[in-house]
Design an enzyme around this catalytic site. Structure first.
Site, mmCIF file in Angstrom:
data_model
loop_
_atom_site.group_PDB
_atom_site.id
_atom_site.type_symbol
_atom_site.label_atom_id
_atom_site.label_comp_id
_atom_site.label_asym_id
_atom_site.label_seq_id
_atom_site.Cartn_x
_atom_site.Cartn_y
_atom_site.Cartn_z
ATOM 1 N N ASN A 14 42.552 45.145 46.708
ATOM 2 C CA ASN A 14 42.056 43.967 47.305
ATOM 3 C C ASN A 14 42.814 42.542 47.147
ATOM 4 O O ASN A 14 42.970 41.911 48.161
ATOM 5 C CB ASN A 14 40.368 43.562 47.181
ATOM 6 N N LYS A 65 30.598 34.160 26.518
ATOM 7 C CA LYS A 65 31.201 34.025 27.981
ATOM 8 C C LYS A 65 31.067 32.459 28.167
ATOM 9 O O LYS A 65 32.362 32.146 28.773
ATOM 10 C CB LYS A 65 29.772 34.350 28.787
ATOM 11 N N ARG A 91 33.019 41.353 35.531
ATOM 12 C CA ARG A 91 31.934 40.453 34.784
ATOM 13 C C ARG A 91 31.363 39.644 35.522
ATOM 14 O O ARG A 91 31.768 39.218 36.600
ATOM 15 C CB ARG A 91 32.755 39.684 33.677
ATOM 16 N N HIS A 109 31.906 44.080 47.483
ATOM 17 C CA HIS A 109 31.096 44.993 46.873
ATOM 18 C C HIS A 109 30.816 46.094 47.525
ATOM 19 O O HIS A 109 30.860 46.081 48.867
ATOM 20 C CB HIS A 109 29.510 44.536 46.398
#
Length: 204
Positions: A14, A65, A91, A109
């Site tokens: 993509n 994170k 993530r 998605h």
């Protein structure tokens, strides 16, 4: 011209579709940076070939994170990035980036969300015996694939489909849908599209 950063963890097909769309003039964007958490990802080679700067990081090198997102935020600020485009980034985006780019982070998605969120959406669809699945482009929030949908496209599941055959057809749709949605978001009425998010308009 909007300045964007693409986030990817794997092959980056993509990402390549976005690069190609910009090169051919489908939409105007300045791809300032690739953010990648896996040095061996082929997306890194795609960035090199296109002359796009890459920031590689290993999350294990950071205590949490928040720590690595602060570093990423610094890189994005230095590059004057305005939008974040997730293209196979594995993530969840955390509070540091959400606080700076809320409403300007998009993801793609391989399902018709809210069906089959999370990992292995294609495998989930096959295991469920679904007769269709698809692709969703959505804004990113703090959840896993829970942000407002921008656009969706259906992909039928054929008898005898395997994960590979279904993935190939889904990716064909992704590589068309994502650049089209980005063109609308980045070059036209970005605020209007954010207002419409979640209304369920579809590309077929």
């Amino acid at each position: 011209m909007r300045k964007i950063a693409v986030f990817a963890s794997g092959n980056g097909s993509n990402f390549q579709a976005i690069i190609d769309a910009v090169k051919t003039g489908l939409f105007e964007a300045d791809i300032r940076l690739l953010i990648c958490d896996r040095p061996a990802a082929y997306a890194v080679e795609r960035a090199k070939s296109a002359g796009i700067e890459t920031f590689l990081f290993n999350p294990k090198d950071y205590p949490n994170k928040e720590s690595f997102e602060k570093v990423i935020a610094g890189k994005l600020a230095d590059a004057e990035v305005e939008w974040l485009v997730l293209a196979g980034y594995m993530r969840l985006i955390g509070p540091v980036l959400l606080s700076s780019y809320g409403g300007r982070i998009v993801n793609i998605h391989p399902s018709l969300l809210p069906a089959f969120p999370g990992k292995d959406a294609i495998g989930q669809a096959l295991a469920a015996g679904a007769d269709r699945t698809g692709v969703t482009v959505h804004f990113v929030d703090e959840g896993m694939d829970t942000g407002p949908a921008i656009a969706q496209a259906e992909v039928p599941i054929h008898e005898g489909d395997t994960a590979d055959s279904l993935q190939a057809r889904i990716q064909e749709v992704e590589h068309s849908l994502y650049p089209s949605v980005l063109r609308s978001l980045l070059n036209n009425q970005g605020d209007e599209n954010r207002a419409k998010a979640g209304t369920g308009f579809r590309f077929r």
